[in-house]
Design an enzyme around this catalytic site. Structure first.
Site, PDB file in Angstrom:
ATOM      1  N   ASP A  35       0.965  -1.215   0.201  1.00 56.03           N
ATOM      2  CA  ASP A  35       0.053  -0.019  -0.122  1.00 56.03           C
ATOM      3  C   ASP A  35       0.908   1.326   0.051  1.00 56.03           C
ATOM      4  OD1 ASP A  35      -3.134   0.521   0.963  1.00 56.03           O
ATOM      5  OD2 ASP A  35      -1.776   2.226   1.022  1.00 56.03           O
ATOM      6  N   ILE A  36       0.500   2.270  -0.944  1.00 60.23           N
ATOM      7  CA  ILE A  36       1.480   3.343  -0.969  1.00 60.23           C
ATOM      8  C   ILE A  36       1.283   4.245   0.131  1.00 60.23           C
ATOM      9  CG2 ILE A  36      -0.428   4.960  -1.947  1.00 60.23           C
ATOM     10  CD1 ILE A  36       1.652   5.632  -4.167  1.00 60.23           C
ATOM     11  N   ASN A  97     -12.865  -3.276   1.984  1.00 54.75           N
ATOM     12  CA  ASN A  97     -13.679  -2.250   2.270  1.00 54.75           C
ATOM     13  C   ASN A  97     -14.597  -2.230   0.860  1.00 54.75           C
ATOM     14  OD1 ASN A  97     -12.737  -1.038   4.740  1.00 54.75           O
ATOM     15  ND2 ASN A  97     -11.106  -0.122   3.406  1.00 54.75           N
ATOM     16  N   GLN A 104     -14.957   2.436   0.620  1.00 58.09           N
ATOM     17  CA  GLN A 104     -14.040   1.963  -0.286  1.00 58.09           C
ATOM     18  C   GLN A 104     -13.635   3.022  -1.327  1.00 58.09           C
ATOM     19  OE1 GLN A 104     -15.959  -0.933  -3.029  1.00 58.09           O
ATOM     20  NE2 GLN A 104     -14.092  -1.267  -4.263  1.00 58.09           N
ATOM     21  N   HIS A 110      -9.849  -5.172  -3.606  1.00 54.06           N
ATOM     22  CA  HIS A 110      -8.491  -5.246  -2.882  1.00 54.06           C
ATOM     23  C   HIS A 110      -8.767  -5.848  -1.458  1.00 54.06           C
ATOM     24  CE1 HIS A 110      -9.917  -1.042  -2.950  1.00 54.06           C
ATOM     25  NE2 HIS A 110      -9.314  -0.930  -1.561  1.00 54.06           N
ATOM     26  N   HIS A 112      -6.880  -5.751   2.160  1.00 55.02           N
ATOM     27  CA  HIS A 112      -5.852  -5.189   2.856  1.00 55.02           C
ATOM     28  C   HIS A 112      -5.489  -6.224   3.804  1.00 55.02           C
ATOM     29  CE1 HIS A 112      -6.785  -0.783   2.079  1.00 55.02           C
ATOM     30  NE2 HIS A 112      -8.024  -1.311   1.839  1.00 55.02           N
TER      31      HIS A 112
END
Ligand code: AMP
Length: 126
Positions: A35-36, A97, A104, A110, A112
C-alpha cells in the site's frame, strides 16, 4: 443491479503497467503489492487481475480458478509478510472495504493485509 467496472481506476492502471507498484507476489490471476500509504508495518493489497469492483462481485461472478488463485495469494502474502501466528507471526487483519458504507476508495476489489502491530478494535464505535 449489475456491477459497473471503471477501467480507469488506479488499480486497473497498475495491472496494465501504466503506474508502478511494489510487487509482493504475482500469480496467474492475482497481484499483491505494498500500500502506498501504509497504516501498519505490514500493509499489502491483494487484488484479482480480473475486472471486479468488490468482494461480493468477485465472490459471485469470478471463476473457480480465479477464486482459488486469489484465496491462495492471500495466504501466500500472509506467509511472505511473516504475520502468520502459526509461523511465529503476531497475526493480521484482512479487510475488504466495499461501497459507500465500507468507505471504499478504489473501485477494484482489494483485500488489505495489515499487521506488524496490534491493530486495535475492528471498527470505531459510532
Ligand atoms: P480503500 O479505502 O479500501 O479503497 O483503500 C484503497 C487503498 O489503496 C488505500 O489504502 C491507498 O493508500 C491505496 N492506494 C491508492 N493508490 C495506490 C497506489 N498507487 N499504490 C498502492 N496503493 C495505493
Amino acid at each position: 443491479m449489475s456491477y459497473e467496472y471503471d477501467s480507469q481506476n488506479i488499480f486497473a492502471k497498475i495491472l496494465r503497467g501504466e503506474i508502478p507498484n511494489k510487487t509482493v507476489l504475482e500469480t496467474e490471476h492475482s497481484l499483491a503489492f505494498e500500500d502506498i500509504q501504509p497504516q501498519a508495518p505490514v500493509h499489502v493489497l491483494v487484488i484479482p487481475k480480473g475486472p471486479y469492483v468488490s468482494y461480493d462481485h468477485f465472490a459471485l461472478d469470478a471463476s473457480d480458478a480465479e477464486i482459488v488463485d486469489f484465496t491462495r495469494a492471500v495466504g501466500e502474502v500472509c506467509k511472505i509478510s511473516g504475520v502468520q501466528p502459526s509461523a511465529g507471526g503476531n497475526g493480521f487483519r484482512a479487510i475488504a472495504n466495499t461501497g459507500e458504507a465500507g468507505v471504499q476508495e478504489v473501485p477494484h476489489l482489494h483485500v488489505h493485509i495489515l499487521g506488524g502491530r496490534v491493530l486495535g478494535r475492528m471498527i470505531s464505535k459510532g
